[in-house]
Design a protein around this motif. Structure first.
Motif, short mmCIF file in Angstrom:
data_model
loop_
_atom_site.label_atom_id
_atom_site.label_comp_id
_atom_site.label_asym_id
_atom_site.label_seq_id
_atom_site.Cartn_x
_atom_site.Cartn_y
_atom_site.Cartn_z
N ASP A 253 0.86 -1.18 0.00
CA ASP A 253 0.00 0.00 0.00
C ASP A 253 0.90 1.23 0.00
N LEU A 254 0.35 2.38 0.29
CA LEU A 254 1.11 3.62 0.16
C LEU A 254 2.15 3.83 1.26
N LYS A 255 2.26 2.90 2.20
CA LYS A 255 3.28 2.98 3.25
C LYS A 255 4.12 1.72 3.36
N ASN A 256 3.64 0.63 2.81
CA ASN A 256 4.27 -0.66 3.00
C ASN A 256 4.87 -1.15 1.69
N ALA A 257 6.20 -1.22 1.63
CA ALA A 257 6.88 -1.75 0.44
C ALA A 257 6.93 -3.27 0.53
N VAL A 258 7.07 -3.91 -0.63
CA VAL A 258 7.19 -5.37 -0.69
C VAL A 258 8.49 -5.72 -1.38
N LEU A 259 9.24 -6.62 -0.76
CA LEU A 259 10.50 -7.11 -1.32
C LEU A 259 10.36 -8.57 -1.66
N SER A 260 10.43 -8.89 -2.95
CA SER A 260 10.48 -10.28 -3.39
C SER A 260 11.95 -10.69 -3.39
N SER A 261 12.29 -11.63 -2.52
CA SER A 261 13.69 -11.95 -2.25
C SER A 261 14.02 -13.37 -2.70
N MET A 268 9.41 -3.19 -4.46
CA MET A 268 8.37 -2.43 -5.13
C MET A 268 7.49 -1.71 -4.13
N VAL A 269 7.01 -0.55 -4.54
CA VAL A 269 6.10 0.24 -3.73
C VAL A 269 4.89 0.62 -4.58
N GLN A 270 3.80 0.93 -3.92
CA GLN A 270 2.64 1.50 -4.59
C GLN A 270 2.73 3.01 -4.47
N ALA A 271 2.39 3.71 -5.52
CA ALA A 271 2.52 5.17 -5.49
C ALA A 271 1.41 5.83 -6.30
N LYS A 272 1.06 7.04 -5.87
CA LYS A 272 0.10 7.86 -6.62
C LYS A 272 0.80 8.67 -7.71
N GLU A 273 2.08 8.97 -7.48
CA GLU A 273 2.83 9.83 -8.39
C GLU A 273 4.20 9.21 -8.66
N PHE A 295 -2.86 4.30 -10.24
CA PHE A 295 -1.75 4.10 -9.33
C PHE A 295 -0.62 3.35 -10.04
N TYR A 296 0.53 3.31 -9.37
CA TYR A 296 1.72 2.71 -9.97
C TYR A 296 2.42 1.77 -9.00
N ASN A 297 3.14 0.81 -9.56
CA ASN A 297 4.09 0.00 -8.80
C ASN A 297 5.48 0.34 -9.31
N ILE A 298 6.29 0.94 -8.44
CA ILE A 298 7.64 1.34 -8.81
C ILE A 298 8.61 0.33 -8.21
N GLY A 299 9.54 -0.16 -9.01
CA GLY A 299 10.44 -1.20 -8.52
C GLY A 299 11.88 -1.03 -8.94
N LEU A 300 12.75 -1.57 -8.10
CA LEU A 300 14.17 -1.70 -8.40
C LEU A 300 14.56 -3.14 -8.18
N GLN A 301 15.45 -3.66 -9.03
CA GLN A 301 15.86 -5.05 -8.86
C GLN A 301 17.37 -5.19 -8.96
#
Length: 464
Positions: A253-261, A268-273, A295-301
């Protein structure tokens, strides 16, 4: 009768599954078989998916689980798949091209020469999607340069989730979450970008109407009903890209990031902008469309447990598999190392570097390996907070890395954030099911009872 069951047909790169799940998130029945890509008969160096084989396997799995429940309880059906892959079809929906796999080598030269059309940074800024050879845009450019007659005779391009959906309903549609993986869509409008399509000579008409997560795409027709072992006219709803629903199922959600490990870590995070910068292209950043419209899912890998496996194989090859990880962790915990001596391989084009001393132990090397990967997570959090313009409160870890308590504590210490691991194995299916009932997915998720384990930062490490 209460419609309290959903059917999720999940086509993954390694497994094909049919799962029945109830409104509380409980898996009622599931059946899985292996999925395999195939050499392209035209050129065995290329790789494709056999759609007929996938449909047959989904049919087989579905009929195995459907016989265990009352059909009248089924609210709807959803289809989740890996992203980017698809094929051209004619007006009847028949394939006129193979489903090129994301593993296929034919698109590597296309990416290497993408500057003939766009700069990588311009594409990132316009679409949000990082430059990967498997992106849909590279497949379509390959057709433009090698088999343009296929494009000229096609009615539509369908992503693989929609190819399956068409087999069940006869409807042509585009899953919104799949379009978001393609590098063909405008980040702001979340629709196909006319400028990109014009530059590669494609018509917007090749892409059928967009359907959003949980939106009905059609009703199960006679042939589809026969395939799945179900009665006709059950609603089929849009799902699409598995990553987005795994995130939703893990509680993003807008405060909780998820890490697929795992071999790779993807934060990845959820974001409005989204506030992208061209220089972020080098970090492998990518932005995809969240199931919630707008909304968006922004991620780095980056490569993660691949480094751990390298240390294991290089320095711990004398130990049996059933004991090696325990010994590695004990060695790292007993290490007195204060400075990092291990520089990790975070991207495929990088190398591992070790600046060890004669007195360095293998425990020192493994400890430094774990610390360096955890430091990368800290850096990724900082980048994503800047790009999404909000503060991450905690990180939920899913995947194989969630089982490593030592690593999870390091992550908490280095980031200064609460780390929680989720015990659910079926986050993709869980997240997809939340969109397949009449109630809002947020309400259903709020009522789901998650089983978390938590790791909080240790004060000494946070201040170090």
């Amino acid at each position: 009768m209460t419609k309290d069951l959903a059917v999720v047909l999940d086509c993954g790169a390694t497994n094909i599954r049919a799962i029945i799940i109830d409104k509380t998130g409980k898996v009622i029945a599931k059946y899985a078989v292996n999925n395999n890509s195939r050499p392209d008969p035209i050129n065995e160096e290329y790789t494709i998916w056999d759609l007929d084989e996938i449909i047959d396997k989904l049919s087989y799995c579905s009929q195995k689980v459907i016989e265990l429940v009352d059909h009248k309880r089924i609210a709807s059906i959803g289809i989740s798949t890996f992203g980017v892959d698809g094929a051209f079809v004619n007006e009847r929906g028949d394939l006129i091209s193979p489903v090129i796999s994301w593993k296929c080598a034919r698109t590597i030269p296309v990416l290497n020469n993408i500057d003939n059309y766009f700069s990588k940074q311009d594409l990132l800024m316009k679409t949000g999607v990082g430059s990967f050879s498997f992106n849909t845009i590279n497949k379509l450019i390959w057709y433009k340069e090698n088999q343009e007659e296929t494009i000229n005779t096609a009615k539509y391009w369908l992503f693989i989730s929609s190819l399956i959906g068409h087999q069940l309903t006869g409807e042509f549609y585009t899953d919104h979450t799949m379009a978001g993986t393609s590098q063909l869509c405008n980040l702001v409008s979340q629709d196909f970008d006319d400028e990109i399509l014009n530059k590669i000579g494609l018509s917007r008409d090749l892409f059928p109407k967009m359907k959003y997560a949980g939106e009905q795409v059609g009703l199960l027709h006679a042939k589809g009903a026969q395939l799945l072992g179900l009665p006709e006219n059950i609603p089929v709803k849009s799902i699409g890209h598995d990553t987005q629903f795994a995130l939703f199922g893990a509680g993003v959600d807008l405060k909780n990031a998820v890490l697929s490990s795992g071999t790779w870590e993807i934060l990845m995070v959820q974001a409005k902008e989204v506030y992208l910068k061209p220089e972020l292209e080098q970090y492998g950043i990518t932005v995809e469309f969240d199931p919630a419209k707008g909304f968006y899912n922004i991620g780095l890998q980056w490569m993660a447990s691949a480094n751990i496996e390298w240390v294991k194989n290089t320095f711990y090859s004398d130990l049996p598999e059933d004991k090696v990880y325990q010994v590695m962790i004990e060695d790292a915990m007993n290490s007195k190392l204060t400075e990092d001596i291990y520089s990790p391989k975070l991207q495929p084009d990088q190398d591992i570097n070790i600046s060890a001393q004669l007195t360095s132990s293998r425990g020192d090397i493994f400890k430094s390996c774990m610390q360096s990967i955890s430091n990368q997570l800290k850096k990724a959090v900082s980048i994503l907070e800047e790009v999404s313009n909000f503060k991450v409160d905690q990180i939920t870890v899913v995947g194989g890395g969630a089982k490593n308590a030592y690593w999870n504590q390091l992550k908490a210490n280095k980031t200064g954030l609460r780390i929680q691991t989720i015990q659910e194995k079926e986050t993709t299916v869980l997240g997809a099911s939340f969109f397949l009932f009449e109630e809002s997915p947020e309400v259903i998720r709020e009522n789901y009872k998650y089983d978390f384990s938590s790791f909080t930062p240790e004060e000494l490490e946070v201040n170090a």
